[in-house]
Design a protein around this motif. Structure first.
Motif, PDB file in Angstrom:
ATOM      1  N   SER A 140       0.837  -1.204   0.000  1.00 41.16           N
ATOM      2  CA  SER A 140       0.000   0.000   0.000  1.00 41.16           C
ATOM      3  C   SER A 140       0.868   1.248   0.000  1.00 41.16           C
ATOM      4  O   SER A 140       2.027   1.236   0.444  1.00 41.16           O
ATOM      5  N   GLN A 141       0.279   2.345  -0.462  1.00 40.52           N
ATOM      6  CA  GLN A 141       1.005   3.606  -0.458  1.00 40.52           C
ATOM      7  C   GLN A 141       1.193   4.119   0.972  1.00 40.52           C
ATOM      8  O   GLN A 141       2.184   4.801   1.262  1.00 40.52           O
ATOM      9  N   TYR A 145       4.736   5.217   2.444  1.00 45.53           N
ATOM     10  CA  TYR A 145       4.911   6.515   3.099  1.00 45.53           C
ATOM     11  C   TYR A 145       5.542   6.360   4.481  1.00 45.53           C
ATOM     12  O   TYR A 145       6.515   7.041   4.818  1.00 45.53           O
ATOM     13  N   ARG A 146       4.986   5.467   5.290  1.00 42.94           N
ATOM     14  CA  ARG A 146       5.466   5.319   6.654  1.00 42.94           C
ATOM     15  C   ARG A 146       6.897   4.785   6.697  1.00 42.94           C
ATOM     16  O   ARG A 146       7.710   5.211   7.535  1.00 42.94           O
ATOM     17  N   GLN A 147       7.214   3.850   5.807  1.00 43.50           N
ATOM     18  CA  GLN A 147       8.569   3.317   5.796  1.00 43.50           C
ATOM     19  C   GLN A 147       9.579   4.394   5.414  1.00 43.50           C
ATOM     20  O   GLN A 147      10.622   4.541   6.063  1.00 43.50           O
ATOM     21  N   MET A 148       9.287   5.166   4.379  1.00 47.49           N
ATOM     22  CA  MET A 148      10.213   6.218   3.957  1.00 47.49           C
ATOM     23  C   MET A 148      10.275   7.342   4.981  1.00 47.49           C
ATOM     24  O   MET A 148      11.341   7.921   5.223  1.00 47.49           O
ATOM     25  N   LEU A 149       9.156   7.631   5.616  1.00 48.07           N
ATOM     26  CA  LEU A 149       9.135   8.680   6.637  1.00 48.07           C
ATOM     27  C   LEU A 149      10.034   8.322   7.816  1.00 48.07           C
ATOM     28  O   LEU A 149      10.668   9.204   8.412  1.00 48.07           O
ATOM     29  N   PHE A 182       4.278   9.937  -2.262  1.00 51.31           N
ATOM     30  CA  PHE A 182       5.207  11.024  -2.555  1.00 51.31           C
ATOM     31  C   PHE A 182       4.564  12.380  -2.267  1.00 51.31           C
ATOM     32  O   PHE A 182       5.234  13.319  -1.816  1.00 51.31           O
ATOM     33  N   ASP A 183       3.280  12.506  -2.555  1.00 50.99           N
ATOM     34  CA  ASP A 183       2.575  13.760  -2.307  1.00 50.99           C
ATOM     35  C   ASP A 183       2.614  14.103  -0.819  1.00 50.99           C
ATOM     36  O   ASP A 183       2.834  15.256  -0.433  1.00 50.99           O
ATOM     37  N   VAL A 208       3.678  13.322 -12.302  1.00 50.50           N
ATOM     38  CA  VAL A 208       4.560  13.594 -11.171  1.00 50.50           C
ATOM     39  C   VAL A 208       4.743  15.102 -10.985  1.00 50.50           C
ATOM     40  O   VAL A 208       4.610  15.634  -9.873  1.00 50.50           O
ATOM     41  N   ALA A 209       5.042  15.788 -12.074  1.00 47.24           N
ATOM     42  CA  ALA A 209       5.280  17.227 -11.988  1.00 47.24           C
ATOM     43  C   ALA A 209       4.022  17.981 -11.554  1.00 47.24           C
ATOM     44  O   ALA A 209       4.096  18.929 -10.751  1.00 47.24           O
ATOM     45  N   GLU A 210       2.876  17.577 -12.059  1.00 46.76           N
ATOM     46  CA  GLU A 210       1.623  18.238 -11.682  1.00 46.76           C
ATOM     47  C   GLU A 210       1.375  18.145 -10.180  1.00 46.76           C
ATOM     48  O   GLU A 210       0.909  19.088  -9.546  1.00 46.76           O
ATOM     49  N   ARG A 211       1.700  16.998  -9.604  1.00 44.59           N
ATOM     50  CA  ARG A 211       1.449  16.791  -8.185  1.00 44.59           C
ATOM     51  C   ARG A 211       2.500  17.445  -7.289  1.00 44.59           C
ATOM     52  O   ARG A 211       2.185  17.880  -6.177  1.00 44.59           O
ATOM     53  N   LEU A 212       3.754  17.504  -7.738  1.00 46.96           N
ATOM     54  CA  LEU A 212       4.847  17.788  -6.811  1.00 46.96           C
ATOM     55  C   LEU A 212       5.654  19.049  -7.088  1.00 46.96           C
ATOM     56  O   LEU A 212       6.408  19.491  -6.223  1.00 46.96           O
ATOM     57  N   ALA A 213       5.528  19.638  -8.279  1.00 51.64           N
ATOM     58  CA  ALA A 213       6.411  20.746  -8.643  1.00 51.64           C
ATOM     59  C   ALA A 213       6.195  21.993  -7.799  1.00 51.64           C
ATOM     60  O   ALA A 213       7.059  22.879  -7.778  1.00 51.64           O
TER      61      ALA A 213
END
Length: 378
Positions: A140-141, A145-149, A182-183, A208-213
């Motif tokens: 799951s996302q 998220y939690r692992q990378m955090l 990532f968001d 990706v760019a639309e969400r994060l730039a």
């Protein structure tokens, strides 16, 4: 590409966890907008003739070359190295880079317990930021998220995410990139950018760019994708790939190109790109199949770097990339032709200097002195 994981004594890691870390650096995103501008390249190890020790002079030569090219950062790619040698490699790069060019760490996928030692060592030698991988096996996302955090919360380094689509993640997002995770991570003060792999499809890159730039620096590897995204989003950086093979310190084609892109001079940037496009396309065509198969043409890249002023030298056997085609005479000829075809002034040294590395060659080392010639065919 195999990048070595390192480990501190367990006692030091436990101490950090018990005492707690307060690593978040306020203003890290603002720092990145000032510091991560232009190009970032790989540095590969230079080795002794028996491939058991580093050639420190050769490693330092490659850091100096990156500085002379006007790059903003370098990432030491610890290919074919054991733990201790990989750590020493990073230390040599850090010492030569200090105060003159940024130093990027590489963090494998996994939670804090897996990469804590790497984070601690990277911070101790002055790494400015780190590229972090995604665990594409997580279901799951939210778990991604939690692992990378757990890593991002425990480092003072700026963090660069990596948008490299994975088939296993398409059930979570049609791009194959965990965009929801990532968001959420993009809001973190330590997360400063996202690298777009060379072979990411255009629609996925746009998503990706639309969400994060609005919060992260966007760093496309493929310059034609970069040019198109720059028409809509601010682009000032292309990172952690072999862009240094497309220029020399005296002919900084890529550095000038990225400066124009960053200044919003789109027409001039496009005109500059056409000056070296055949060489860039040849490189993308060389690397693309390796990326699709899960690796990099490491020795081919090192040969291209040598042609444009790098130290050269064969790389110790790397099992992850051993199934890829070797660097043979025909491939070397095509590499030379691609770079010379755009007017780059290439090194005027015998091929034997590449095989052993320029620094070693100048000390009298020759092909006959090597214990092996991994991935190289005369």
């Amino acid at each position: 590409m195999t990048l070595t994981r390192t480990s501190e004594p367990k006692r030091s890691i436990d101490k950090l966890i018990v005492e707690g870390r307060k690593p978040i650096v306020e203003g890290r995103k603002a720092w990145a907008r000032k510091a991560i501008k232009g190009g970032e390249s790989f540095i590969f190890p230079s080795m002794s003739p028996d491939f058991k020790r580093l050639d420190e002079e050769g490693v330092r030569n490659d850091v100096r070359r990156a500085i002379d090219q006007g790059l903003c950062s370098v990432l030491p790619a610890q290919v074919g190295l054991d733990r201790d040698t990989g750590r020493r490699f990073a230390e040599i790069v850090a010492d030569e880079a200090a105060g003159r060019i940024g130093h990027v760490a590489f963090l494998h996928s996994g939670g804090w317990e897996r990469v804590a030692d790497t984070v601690v060592h990277s911070e101790s030698i002055g790494c400015t930021h780190a590229l972090i991988m995604v665990d594409a096996t997580l279901p799951s996302q939210d778990e991604i998220y939690r692992q990378m955090l757990s890593v991002i919360d425990n480092t003072s380094m700026g963090i660069v995410l990596y948008a490299a689509p994975k088939a296993s993640l398409r059930a979570l997002d049609p791009t194959g990139v965990p965009l929801d995770a990532f968001d959420r991570l993009a809001d973190h003060p330590n997360v400063v950018g996202i690298k777009l792999t060379q072979i990411i499809p255009s629609a996925s890159a746009l998503a990706v760019a639309e969400r994060l730039a609005d919060r992260l620096l966007i760093g496309p590897v493929h310059f034609e994708l970069l040019l198109m995204l720059a028409l809509k989003f601010p682009i000032q950086w292309s990172g952690q790939w072999a862009l240094d093979t497309l220029q020399t310190p005296e002919q900084p084609f890529v550095t000038d190109f990225l400066d124009l892109v960053g200044a919003g001079k789109h027409a001039e940037a496009l005109a500059q790109y056409w000056r070296f496009e055949p060489a860039a396309s040849a490189f993308y065509n060389l690397q693309g199949p390796h990326l699709a198969a899960g690796g990099h043409p490491c020795l081919h890249i090192k040969y291209l770097q040598w042609l444009t002023g790098g130290n050269g030298g064969l790389i110790a056997a790397d099992h992850e990339n051993s199934h890829f085609p070797a660097l043979d005479a025909d491939t070397r000829k095509r590499c030379r032709a691609a770079l010379a075809g755009v007017g780059l002034q290439l090194v005027d040294r015998p091929e034997e200097a590449f095989v052993v590395g320029n620094a070693a060659y100048d000390r009298g080392v020759r092909l006959k002195d090597l214990s092996a010639t991994p991935q190289y065919l005369a």
